[in-house]
Design a protein around this motif. Structure first.
Motif, PDB file in Angstrom:
ATOM      1  N   TYR A 152      23.853  -1.501  -1.162  1.00 41.02           N
ATOM      2  CA  TYR A 152      23.085  -1.457  -2.397  1.00 41.02           C
ATOM      3  C   TYR A 152      23.567  -0.299  -3.278  1.00 41.02           C
ATOM      4  O   TYR A 152      23.756   0.821  -2.808  1.00 41.02           O
ATOM      5  CB  TYR A 152      21.588  -1.362  -2.088  1.00 41.02           C
ATOM      6  N   GLY A 153      23.739  -0.607  -4.559  1.00 39.72           N
ATOM      7  CA  GLY A 153      24.395   0.325  -5.470  1.00 39.72           C
ATOM      8  C   GLY A 153      23.747   1.679  -5.589  1.00 39.72           C
ATOM      9  O   GLY A 153      24.437   2.692  -5.708  1.00 39.72           O
ATOM     10  N   ALA A 154      22.401   1.732  -5.572  1.00 36.96           N
ATOM     11  CA  ALA A 154      21.715   3.010  -5.760  1.00 36.96           C
ATOM     12  C   ALA A 154      22.136   4.023  -4.712  1.00 36.96           C
ATOM     13  O   ALA A 154      22.192   5.225  -4.976  1.00 36.96           O
ATOM     14  CB  ALA A 154      20.196   2.794  -5.705  1.00 36.96           C
ATOM     15  N   HIS A 155      22.436   3.558  -3.493  1.00 33.98           N
ATOM     16  CA  HIS A 155      22.888   4.464  -2.445  1.00 33.98           C
ATOM     17  C   HIS A 155      24.416   4.522  -2.382  1.00 33.98           C
ATOM     18  O   HIS A 155      24.988   5.584  -2.135  1.00 33.98           O
ATOM     19  CB  HIS A 155      22.328   4.016  -1.094  1.00 33.98           C
ATOM     20  N   ALA A 156      25.078   3.387  -2.617  1.00 38.78           N
ATOM     21  CA  ALA A 156      26.540   3.349  -2.528  1.00 38.78           C
ATOM     22  C   ALA A 156      27.191   4.299  -3.525  1.00 38.78           C
ATOM     23  O   ALA A 156      28.205   4.937  -3.211  1.00 38.78           O
ATOM     24  CB  ALA A 156      27.035   1.919  -2.761  1.00 38.78           C
ATOM     25  N   MET A 157      26.627   4.426  -4.724  1.00 36.79           N
ATOM     26  CA  MET A 157      27.213   5.329  -5.720  1.00 36.79           C
ATOM     27  C   MET A 157      27.050   6.786  -5.296  1.00 36.79           C
ATOM     28  O   MET A 157      27.969   7.597  -5.425  1.00 36.79           O
ATOM     29  CB  MET A 157      26.564   5.094  -7.093  1.00 36.79           C
ATOM     30  N   GLU A 158      25.869   7.129  -4.776  1.00 29.65           N
ATOM     31  CA  GLU A 158      25.649   8.504  -4.328  1.00 29.65           C
ATOM     32  C   GLU A 158      26.572   8.845  -3.161  1.00 29.65           C
ATOM     33  O   GLU A 158      27.143   9.939  -3.098  1.00 29.65           O
ATOM     34  CB  GLU A 158      24.190   8.694  -3.917  1.00 29.65           C
ATOM     35  N   LEU A 159      26.738   7.902  -2.232  1.00 27.32           N
ATOM     36  CA  LEU A 159      27.625   8.134  -1.094  1.00 27.32           C
ATOM     37  C   LEU A 159      29.065   8.327  -1.542  1.00 27.32           C
ATOM     38  O   LEU A 159      29.780   9.189  -1.017  1.00 27.32           O
ATOM     39  CB  LEU A 159      27.548   6.959  -0.125  1.00 27.32           C
ATOM     40  N   LEU A 160      29.511   7.545  -2.515  1.00 26.42           N
ATOM     41  CA  LEU A 160      30.891   7.649  -2.979  1.00 26.42           C
ATOM     42  C   LEU A 160      31.149   8.986  -3.649  1.00 26.42           C
ATOM     43  O   LEU A 160      32.154   9.649  -3.370  1.00 26.42           O
ATOM     44  CB  LEU A 160      31.215   6.496  -3.936  1.00 26.42           C
ATOM     45  N   VAL A 161      30.260   9.404  -4.548  1.00 24.99           N
ATOM     46  CA  VAL A 161      30.437  10.697  -5.216  1.00 24.99           C
ATOM     47  C   VAL A 161      30.473  11.829  -4.188  1.00 24.99           C
ATOM     48  O   VAL A 161      31.318  12.721  -4.245  1.00 24.99           O
ATOM     49  CB  VAL A 161      29.320  10.926  -6.248  1.00 24.99           C
ATOM     50  N   THR A 162      29.564  11.783  -3.219  1.00 23.75           N
ATOM     51  CA  THR A 162      29.524  12.823  -2.188  1.00 23.75           C
ATOM     52  C   THR A 162      30.799  12.824  -1.361  1.00 23.75           C
ATOM     53  O   THR A 162      31.362  13.884  -1.061  1.00 23.75           O
ATOM     54  CB  THR A 162      28.308  12.619  -1.274  1.00 23.75           C
ATOM     55  N   ALA A 163      31.285  11.637  -0.971  1.00 24.11           N
ATOM     56  CA  ALA A 163      32.502  11.554  -0.161  1.00 24.11           C
ATOM     57  C   ALA A 163      33.705  12.117  -0.907  1.00 24.11           C
ATOM     58  O   ALA A 163      34.560  12.793  -0.316  1.00 24.11           O
ATOM     59  CB  ALA A 163      32.759  10.094   0.226  1.00 24.11           C
ATOM     60  N   ILE A 164      33.783  11.870  -2.212  1.00 20.26           N
ATOM     61  CA  ILE A 164      34.895  12.395  -3.013  1.00 20.26           C
ATOM     62  C   ILE A 164      34.820  13.918  -3.097  1.00 20.26           C
ATOM     63  O   ILE A 164      35.833  14.616  -2.962  1.00 20.26           O
ATOM     64  CB  ILE A 164      34.884  11.755  -4.412  1.00 20.26           C
ATOM     65  N   MET A 165      33.624  14.457  -3.297  1.00 14.22           N
ATOM     66  CA  MET A 165      33.482  15.911  -3.381  1.00 14.22           C
ATOM     67  C   MET A 165      33.814  16.567  -2.044  1.00 14.22           C
ATOM     68  O   MET A 165      34.368  17.660  -1.999  1.00 14.22           O
ATOM     69  CB  MET A 165      32.087  16.272  -3.863  1.00 14.22           C
ATOM     70  N   LYS A 166      33.487  15.910  -0.941  1.00 17.02           N
ATOM     71  CA  LYS A 166      33.817  16.459   0.379  1.00 17.02           C
ATOM     72  C   LYS A 166      35.325  16.537   0.587  1.00 17.02           C
ATOM     73  O   LYS A 166      35.819  17.384   1.344  1.00 17.02           O
ATOM     74  CB  LYS A 166      33.186  15.610   1.479  1.00 17.02           C
ATOM     75  N   LYS A 167      36.087  15.671  -0.094  1.00 15.05           N
ATOM     76  CA  LYS A 167      37.547  15.708  -0.005  1.00 15.05           C
ATOM     77  C   LYS A 167      38.167  16.724  -0.964  1.00 15.05           C
ATOM     78  O   LYS A 167      39.380  16.909  -0.972  1.00 15.05           O
ATOM     79  CB  LYS A 167      38.118  14.323  -0.317  1.00 15.05           C
TER      80      LYS A 167
END
Length: 493
Positions: free
Chosen positions: A371-386
């Motif tokens: 679901y997009g509301a969580h998928a977008m937050e997860l993606l932004v967080t994963a990118i910042m962790k990299k």
């Protein structure tokens, strides 16, 4: 959720916690609060908010806060901070003749961060050498705080804990507890857990701290609230103390109070000069890291070297519910029908990623990356962790086709997905550099995060049929779960 209801919920959350919920979080709020509406048999978010404000029951205010706070964390998240604690903070205390350390983890969430801090202190501030170390772990959310105090985790949450430390500081579950790990008493005895609302006054704290960890919290506050909170942190810190913030948080505007040391570590302005940590290969607590694993310095922009002859691109295929972020040469691929894939990238560091989601939000699965509301937050967080910077992110978006069968088309899935992702990116200030949305056919998407290049190819034949069949099956399952919304403007996804 009507606009006026969302506005009232945002205001009440701000008044109670200081959290400034962005306008793009409406689907998230709808999804997370829906279970409370069902619990009370209500059909209106406005009616639920009145119940919270009236204190009926008195515990519901805390349930409301627990639903709307974000709790993302991992063991050894942003490992350079624990390296700094080990290589700079502890040696500085030792050199001053002090063997007493007080640390406040001000957003402990489910406990991964305070237990990582406890492992760091156990390894480098041993009791056998006379060290007196204590950690205060706090959070506003009582449910995650209870989880943290239990100290029990699924084994797959431990993938970032070095094996030697996992063996040394955790117990492995057996029988009914198989697949679980539990923190040993050696870690627990360092920790005191306490609920603290960071905007409440006064804090129930008497101690001054050598270190305050408050990572990925102030981004949820507006500037006035940030200023008040950080000023209070300064008063709670030892004059030679350190403040650790999250990877996307910058407080250059508070330079008269805090001096930056790099990598979102700050010291009190006017404190005894603290040299930055030596630029050696990073090593996580208790283990060495081979040279190949050391993060390379970020280039100013992706270069042709990424495509040099012989250069190898890692390749990832993702499906519905997946989120993938990478640093360096890579290709991420997916097949889309009515689903949407958001491709985000930081053009300066070559870090980026892709998700693949099926609906904006769901009252049942608000924490699922389907679901997009969580998928977008997860993606932004994963990118910042990299190592990506949220403020530099660019986006390309794909999908949202009309491929479901007639029985599912009343849900208008593709169009809702496309509308959601564009509204989310607009609300978060992430510019859309390219898009291929809508139509009646599926797409094969190939994305190179290190360059930002993306290609979308329309599907035909067997691949088109497979995508349509897969998403039609999901649509039929959804039809069985989605309730017809009441005739009051509220929509539950």
């Amino acid at each position: 959720m009507r606009e006026d209801e969302f506005a009232a919920i945002r205001q009440y959350l701000y008044d109670e916690t200081g959290i400034s919920l962005s306008t793009g979080k409406r689907d998230m709020a709808c999804s997370r609060l829906a279970k409370r509406l069902r619990h009370f048999g209500l059909n209106s978010y406005g009616a639920y908010l009145r119940k919270v404000q009236d204190g009926d029951p008195p515990t519901e205010r805390q349930e409301f806060i627990n639903c709307l706070t974000t709790n993302k964390t991992d063991f050894f998240r942003e490992p350079h901070h624990f390296d700094f604690l080990r290589d700079t903070v502890i040696p500085q205390l030792r050199a001053s003749g002090r063997k007493r350390l007080r640390l406040w983890c001000a957003a402990s969430s489910t406990g991964e961060e305070p237990y990582t801090l406890a492992m760091t202190l156990r390894e480098h501030c041993p009791v056998s050498e006379g060290w007196d170390a204590r950690i205060l772990a706090s959070d506003i959310d009582t449910s995650v705080l209870a989880h943290a105090e239990r100290g029990v985790y699924d084994l797959d949450r431990a993938s970032d804990i070095p094996p030697a430390l996992l063996h040394k500081y955790f117990l492995r579950g057996t029988g009914a507890k198989a697949g679980k790990i539990s923190a040993r008493p050696e870690l627990r005895e360092l920790l005191t857990f306490r609920q603290i609302n960071l905007i409440a006054e006064p804090w129930p704290i008497r101690a001054q701290f050598d270190v305050i960890f408050c990572r990925n919290v102030v981004i949820y506050f507006d500037r006035d609230t940030q200023h008040k909170l950080l000023t209070r942190f300064a008063a709670q810190l030892d004059p030679n103390g350190f403040l650790f913030l999250g990877h996307s948080e910058n407080i250059h505007w508070l330079a008269d109070t805090f001096a930056p040391l790099g990598s979102t570590v700050y010291k009190m302005r006017g404190a005894t000069d603290t040299p930055p940590p030596a630029r050696t290969l990073p090593r996580s607590v208790g283990r060495s890291v081979p040279e190949a694993a050391a993060p390379a310095p970020a280039p100013s922009a992706p270069t042709a070297a990424a495509h040099a002859p012989g250069g190898k691109e890692d390749e990832y295929n993702i499906i519905l519910g997946d989120v993938q972020a990478t640093r360096g040469p890579a290709v991420i691929k997916t097949l889309l029908g009515s689903c949407v894939a958001a491709c985000l990238y930081d053009p300066e560091t070559g870090v980026g990623g892709m998700n693949h989601f099926s609906l904006p939000g769901s009252s049942d699965e608000g924490t699922s990356a389907r679901y997009g509301a969580h998928a977008m937050e997860l993606l932004v967080t994963a990118i910042m962790k990299k190592g990506g910077d949220r403020n530099r992110l660019r986006a390309k978006v794909f999908g949202g086709g009309k491929v479901l069968d007639v029985a599912s088309e009343h849900l208008n899935v593709g169009a809702r997905n496309a509308e959601f992702v564009l509204k989310y990116l607009e609300a978060e200030g992430i510019p859309v550099m390219g898009q291929s949305l809508g139509g009646n056919r599926g797409r094969l998407v190939r994305f190179r995060p290190h360059t930002g290049q993306a290609m979308a190819k329309h599907l035909a034949g067997r691949e088109q049929s497979q995508v349509a069949e897969s998403e039609t099956k999901f649509g039929r399952e959804l039809n069985q779960r989605v309730e017809t919304p009441p005739d009051d403007g509220i929509t539950l996804f």
